[in-house]
Design a protein around this motif. Structure first.
Motif, mmCIF file in Angstrom:
data_model
loop_
_atom_site.group_PDB
_atom_site.id
_atom_site.type_symbol
_atom_site.label_atom_id
_atom_site.label_comp_id
_atom_site.label_asym_id
_atom_site.label_seq_id
_atom_site.Cartn_x
_atom_site.Cartn_y
_atom_site.Cartn_z
ATOM 1 N N ILE A 1 0.924 -1.194 -0.093
ATOM 2 C CA ILE A 1 0.010 0.005 -0.041
ATOM 3 C C ILE A 1 0.815 1.184 -0.039
ATOM 4 O O ILE A 1 0.404 2.248 -0.919
ATOM 5 C CB ILE A 1 -0.839 -0.026 1.275
ATOM 6 N N MET A 2 1.892 1.315 0.966
ATOM 7 C CA MET A 2 2.680 2.498 1.095
ATOM 8 C C MET A 2 3.645 2.824 -0.035
ATOM 9 O O MET A 2 3.643 3.738 -0.810
ATOM 10 C CB MET A 2 3.676 1.982 2.204
ATOM 11 N N PHE A 3 4.227 1.848 -0.790
ATOM 12 C CA PHE A 3 5.142 1.774 -1.640
ATOM 13 C C PHE A 3 4.564 1.437 -3.314
ATOM 14 O O PHE A 3 5.173 1.899 -4.312
ATOM 15 C CB PHE A 3 6.660 1.112 -1.639
ATOM 16 N N GLY A 4 3.718 0.743 -3.424
ATOM 17 C CA GLY A 4 3.010 0.125 -4.640
ATOM 18 C C GLY A 4 1.875 1.111 -5.024
ATOM 19 O O GLY A 4 1.345 1.064 -6.051
ATOM 20 N N GLY A 5 1.291 1.684 -3.926
ATOM 21 C CA GLY A 5 0.075 2.452 -4.180
ATOM 22 C C GLY A 5 -1.214 1.803 -4.451
ATOM 23 O O GLY A 5 -2.120 2.277 -5.009
ATOM 24 N N ASN A 6 -1.155 0.353 -4.159
ATOM 25 C CA ASN A 6 -2.203 -0.507 -4.383
ATOM 26 C C ASN A 6 -3.307 -0.305 -3.021
ATOM 27 O O ASN A 6 -2.616 -0.377 -1.755
ATOM 28 C CB ASN A 6 -1.752 -1.827 -4.307
ATOM 29 N N THR A 7 -4.473 -0.083 -3.193
ATOM 30 C CA THR A 7 -5.345 0.495 -2.246
ATOM 31 C C THR A 7 -6.740 -0.434 -2.286
ATOM 32 O O THR A 7 -7.392 -0.489 -1.589
ATOM 33 C CB THR A 7 -5.796 1.905 -2.207
ATOM 34 N N ARG B 1 9.346 13.917 3.663
ATOM 35 C CA ARG B 1 8.697 14.218 2.385
ATOM 36 C C ARG B 1 7.666 13.138 1.993
ATOM 37 O O ARG B 1 6.774 13.408 1.824
ATOM 38 C CB ARG B 1 9.856 14.563 1.375
ATOM 39 N N PHE B 2 8.309 11.901 2.394
ATOM 40 C CA PHE B 2 7.488 10.727 1.544
ATOM 41 C C PHE B 2 6.299 10.634 2.748
ATOM 42 O O PHE B 2 5.118 10.384 2.234
ATOM 43 C CB PHE B 2 8.044 9.620 1.710
ATOM 44 N N MET B 3 6.366 10.895 4.108
ATOM 45 C CA MET B 3 5.287 10.871 4.840
ATOM 46 C C MET B 3 4.249 11.887 4.463
ATOM 47 O O MET B 3 3.273 11.776 4.542
ATOM 48 C CB MET B 3 5.834 10.638 6.347
ATOM 49 N N ALA B 4 4.734 13.001 4.177
ATOM 50 C CA ALA B 4 3.961 14.137 3.956
ATOM 51 C C ALA B 4 2.963 13.714 2.578
ATOM 52 O O ALA B 4 1.877 14.053 2.621
ATOM 53 C CB ALA B 4 4.716 15.484 3.762
ATOM 54 N N GLU B 5 3.870 13.213 1.745
ATOM 55 C CA GLU B 5 2.878 12.831 0.687
ATOM 56 C C GLU B 5 1.966 11.695 0.683
ATOM 57 O O GLU B 5 0.808 11.746 0.266
ATOM 58 C CB GLU B 5 3.962 12.171 -0.264
ATOM 59 N N LEU B 6 2.295 10.784 1.800
ATOM 60 C CA LEU B 6 1.242 9.693 2.150
ATOM 61 C C LEU B 6 0.159 10.389 3.038
ATOM 62 O O LEU B 6 -0.713 9.859 2.852
ATOM 63 C CB LEU B 6 1.964 8.565 3.061
ATOM 64 N N ARG B 7 0.454 11.226 3.621
ATOM 65 C CA ARG B 7 -0.556 12.081 4.431
ATOM 66 C C ARG B 7 -1.713 12.530 3.328
ATOM 67 O O ARG B 7 -2.761 12.561 3.853
ATOM 68 C CB ARG B 7 -0.072 13.076 5.367
ATOM 69 N N SER C 1 0.942 12.306 -6.037
ATOM 70 C CA SER C 1 1.559 13.176 -6.597
ATOM 71 C C SER C 1 2.493 12.564 -7.880
ATOM 72 O O SER C 1 3.143 11.392 -7.590
ATOM 73 C CB SER C 1 2.778 13.924 -5.855
ATOM 74 N N THR C 2 2.528 13.058 -8.970
ATOM 75 C CA THR C 2 3.359 12.507 -10.257
ATOM 76 C C THR C 2 4.838 12.993 -10.129
ATOM 77 O O THR C 2 5.731 12.472 -10.904
ATOM 78 C CB THR C 2 2.779 12.916 -11.504
ATOM 79 N N GLU C 3 5.305 14.062 -9.073
ATOM 80 C CA GLU C 3 6.543 14.239 -9.171
ATOM 81 C C GLU C 3 7.382 14.098 -7.755
ATOM 82 O O GLU C 3 8.238 14.581 -7.705
ATOM 83 C CB GLU C 3 6.491 15.838 -9.539
ATOM 84 N N GLY C 4 6.614 13.388 -6.680
ATOM 85 C CA GLY C 4 7.060 13.346 -5.377
ATOM 86 C C GLY C 4 7.913 11.997 -5.341
ATOM 87 O O GLY C 4 8.429 11.313 -6.379
ATOM 88 N N VAL C 5 8.033 11.567 -3.833
ATOM 89 C CA VAL C 5 8.987 10.590 -3.520
ATOM 90 C C VAL C 5 8.533 9.310 -4.144
ATOM 91 O O VAL C 5 9.137 8.559 -4.710
ATOM 92 C CB VAL C 5 9.113 10.633 -2.022
ATOM 93 N N LEU C 6 7.173 8.900 -3.891
ATOM 94 C CA LEU C 6 6.950 7.686 -4.575
ATOM 95 C C LEU C 6 7.089 7.500 -6.142
ATOM 96 O O LEU C 6 7.413 6.486 -6.567
ATOM 97 C CB LEU C 6 5.196 7.515 -4.105
#
Length: 179
Positions: free
Chosen positions: A40-46, A138-144, A154-159
């Motif tokens: 979920i965190m790194f794959g974006g699978n929800t 930065r990644f945690m802010a993106e996940l939040r 985001s298409t330009e973030g850490v993920l």
């Protein structure tokens, strides 16, 4: 029996001891919980089907259902109806799960250092380790933004950076095997 939420504590059963390491291992130390959170965190699978089909370890559907229920009950995931389909459910990370990013980064760095791992699966761990706490924040802010506020990824973030590095490493691996 679940213990009640006390302040900002997770609603988990009492452990064999009050040791924080033991309690964490009792919650996350089974074969699949961290893998589901990773996907979920790194794959974006929800969604259930995404998590099932994207599992490179091959989690069984009954095990995935069990782990998702456990993680929701423990307060690490929240469950939301998907507006695009009546029968679909979306799983999102909670703040407690998002704060596992440094733990996941350290586990990945340790595994990359001490275990014989696949290069395409190691690249994200290496980038997270190299970026350290500033990248994790930065990644945690993106996940939040994505999981707590429901904003588009985001298409330009850490993920996106981690995913691009993984895809490039996977492509190099495919190219090396086709020579």
């Amino acid at each position: 029996m679940l213990q009640p939420v006390v302040g900002d504590k997770l609603p988990v059963p009492p452990g064999k001891s009050g040791c924080p390491i033991n309690m964490t291992v009792e919650l996350l130390g089974d074969r699949w919980s961290l893998i589901v959170l990773r996907d979920i965190m790194f794959g974006g699978n929800t969604h259930f089907r995404e998590l099932l089909s994207a599992s490179i370890e091959g989690i069984a559907s009954n095990m995935l259902a069990s782990r998702l229920a456990k993680l929701v009950d423990a307060g690490l995931l929240s469950r939301h109806d998907d507006p695009s389909h009546r029968q679909k459910v979306e799983y999102r990370l909670t703040e407690a799960a998002i704060q596992l990013v440094p733990v996941m980064a350290q586990l990945g760095a340790w595994g990359a250092r001490w275990l014989n791992t696949a290069p395409e699966l190691t690249v994200r761990a290496e980038l997270l380790a190299a970026g350290g706490a500033p990248l994790w924040e930065r990644f945690m802010a993106e996940l939040r933004a994505t999981h707590l506020r429901g904003e588009p990824a985001s298409t330009e973030g850490v993920l996106a950076e981690l995913t691009a590095a993984y895809e490039a490493a996977a492509e190099r691996g495919r190219g090396a095997t086709h020579r």
